[in-house]
Design a protein around this motif. Structure first.
Motif, short mmCIF file in Angstrom:
data_model
loop_
_atom_site.label_atom_id
_atom_site.label_comp_id
_atom_site.label_asym_id
_atom_site.label_seq_id
_atom_site.Cartn_x
_atom_site.Cartn_y
_atom_site.Cartn_z
N ALA A 16 3.44 -5.28 -13.70
CA ALA A 16 3.29 -6.64 -13.18
C ALA A 16 4.50 -7.04 -12.33
O ALA A 16 4.35 -7.69 -11.29
CB ALA A 16 3.08 -7.63 -14.32
N PHE A 20 4.56 -7.90 -8.38
CA PHE A 20 5.22 -9.10 -7.87
C PHE A 20 6.13 -8.76 -6.69
O PHE A 20 6.07 -9.40 -5.63
CB PHE A 20 6.00 -9.79 -8.99
CG PHE A 20 6.81 -10.96 -8.51
CD1 PHE A 20 6.20 -12.15 -8.16
CD2 PHE A 20 8.19 -10.87 -8.41
CE1 PHE A 20 6.95 -13.23 -7.71
CE2 PHE A 20 8.94 -11.94 -7.97
CZ PHE A 20 8.32 -13.13 -7.61
N SER A 23 4.08 -7.61 -3.63
CA SER A 23 3.29 -8.68 -3.01
C SER A 23 4.14 -9.70 -2.26
O SER A 23 3.62 -10.49 -1.48
CB SER A 23 2.41 -9.37 -4.06
OG SER A 23 3.20 -10.03 -5.02
N LYS A 24 5.45 -9.68 -2.47
CA LYS A 24 6.34 -10.58 -1.71
C LYS A 24 6.24 -10.31 -0.21
O LYS A 24 6.46 -11.21 0.59
CB LYS A 24 7.79 -10.40 -2.14
CG LYS A 24 8.12 -10.98 -3.49
CD LYS A 24 9.59 -10.70 -3.79
CE LYS A 24 9.99 -11.17 -5.16
NZ LYS A 24 11.41 -10.86 -5.44
N THR A 35 -2.57 -12.11 -2.65
CA THR A 35 -1.30 -12.24 -3.37
C THR A 35 -1.51 -12.90 -4.72
O THR A 35 -1.05 -12.40 -5.75
CB THR A 35 -0.29 -13.04 -2.53
OG1 THR A 35 -0.13 -12.41 -1.26
CG2 THR A 35 1.06 -13.12 -3.23
N ASP A 36 -2.22 -14.01 -4.71
CA ASP A 36 -2.49 -14.74 -5.95
C ASP A 36 -3.32 -13.90 -6.92
O ASP A 36 -3.00 -13.82 -8.11
CB ASP A 36 -3.22 -16.04 -5.63
CG ASP A 36 -3.50 -16.86 -6.88
OD1 ASP A 36 -2.53 -17.21 -7.59
OD2 ASP A 36 -4.68 -17.15 -7.13
N ARG A 39 -1.35 -10.76 -8.41
CA ARG A 39 -0.33 -11.21 -9.38
C ARG A 39 -0.98 -11.71 -10.66
O ARG A 39 -0.53 -11.40 -11.76
CB ARG A 39 0.54 -12.32 -8.77
CG ARG A 39 1.50 -11.82 -7.71
CD ARG A 39 2.30 -12.95 -7.12
NE ARG A 39 3.23 -12.47 -6.12
CZ ARG A 39 4.03 -13.26 -5.42
NH1 ARG A 39 4.05 -14.57 -5.64
NH2 ARG A 39 4.85 -12.75 -4.51
N ARG A 40 -2.04 -12.48 -10.51
CA ARG A 40 -2.74 -13.01 -11.68
C ARG A 40 -3.29 -11.90 -12.56
O ARG A 40 -3.09 -11.89 -13.77
CB ARG A 40 -3.87 -13.96 -11.23
CG ARG A 40 -4.58 -14.64 -12.39
CD ARG A 40 -5.92 -15.23 -11.97
NE ARG A 40 -6.79 -14.24 -11.35
CZ ARG A 40 -7.45 -13.28 -12.00
NH1 ARG A 40 -7.32 -13.14 -13.30
NH2 ARG A 40 -8.23 -12.44 -11.35
N SER A 42 -2.50 -8.67 -12.71
CA SER A 42 -1.48 -7.80 -13.32
C SER A 42 -0.78 -8.50 -14.48
O SER A 42 -0.49 -7.88 -15.51
CB SER A 42 -0.48 -7.32 -12.27
OG SER A 42 0.28 -8.39 -11.75
N ARG A 43 -0.54 -9.80 -14.36
CA ARG A 43 0.11 -10.55 -15.43
C ARG A 43 -0.84 -10.78 -16.60
O ARG A 43 -0.40 -10.85 -17.76
CB ARG A 43 0.61 -11.88 -14.90
CG ARG A 43 1.76 -11.74 -13.94
CD ARG A 43 2.10 -13.03 -13.27
NE ARG A 43 3.22 -12.86 -12.36
CZ ARG A 43 3.64 -13.80 -11.53
NH1 ARG A 43 3.03 -14.97 -11.48
NH2 ARG A 43 4.66 -13.56 -10.73
N THR A 76 -6.62 -5.18 -11.09
CA THR A 76 -5.36 -4.93 -10.38
C THR A 76 -5.49 -3.69 -9.50
O THR A 76 -5.04 -3.69 -8.34
CB THR A 76 -4.20 -4.78 -11.38
OG1 THR A 76 -4.08 -5.98 -12.14
CG2 THR A 76 -2.89 -4.49 -10.67
#
Length: 121
Positions: A16, A20, A23-24, A35-36, A39-40, A42-43, A76
């Motif tokens: 995750a 992050f 994805s930056k 991006t959202d 990240r969502r 994977s977290r 993911t």
């Protein structure tokens, strides 16, 4: 022993954080989509694993939440494929990150198939 002590959790957390960082560099127009989403998802692997671990006394609930982890991990992988297809990440980065995700998947599936080793029967 807490959920943070599980190898699957540690690897999922590292993944995750990699997602992050990767994805930056995504374009700004992807902020509320790719991006959202990546990240969502994977977290969510870690979040669902934390929830499953707290339900370990109830084997069916434990396994159910672990299958949610597995589903989020699969999501993911799909977003990573999109990132590669859109040329936001290199093939090498895609393959390295995918390999980490597949390892997380194997660990989650081990837990699903062996819940008694993780529960308080």
């Amino acid at each position: 022993m807490g959920v943070e002590d599980l190898l699957a959790y540690q690897k999922a957390f590292d993944l995750a954080m990699d997602v992050f960082d990767i994805s930056k560099a995504f374009p700004r127009e992807e902020q509320y989509s790719l991006t959202d989403q990546i990240r969502r998802s994977s977290r969510a692997v870690c979040a669902n694993m934390s929830e499953s671990y707290r339900k370990q006394r109830y084997q069916k609930h434990f396994v159910s939440k672990l299958t949610d982890c597995d589903a989020e991990n699969g999501e993911t992988q799909t977003w990573l494929k999109f990132a590669k297809a859109c040329n936001y990440i290199s093939v090498e980065m895609y393959l390295a990150t995918l390999e980490k995700s597949q390892e997380v998947g194997r660990l989650i599936n081990y837990m699903i198939n062996n819940p008694g080793k993780f529960g308080s029967n």
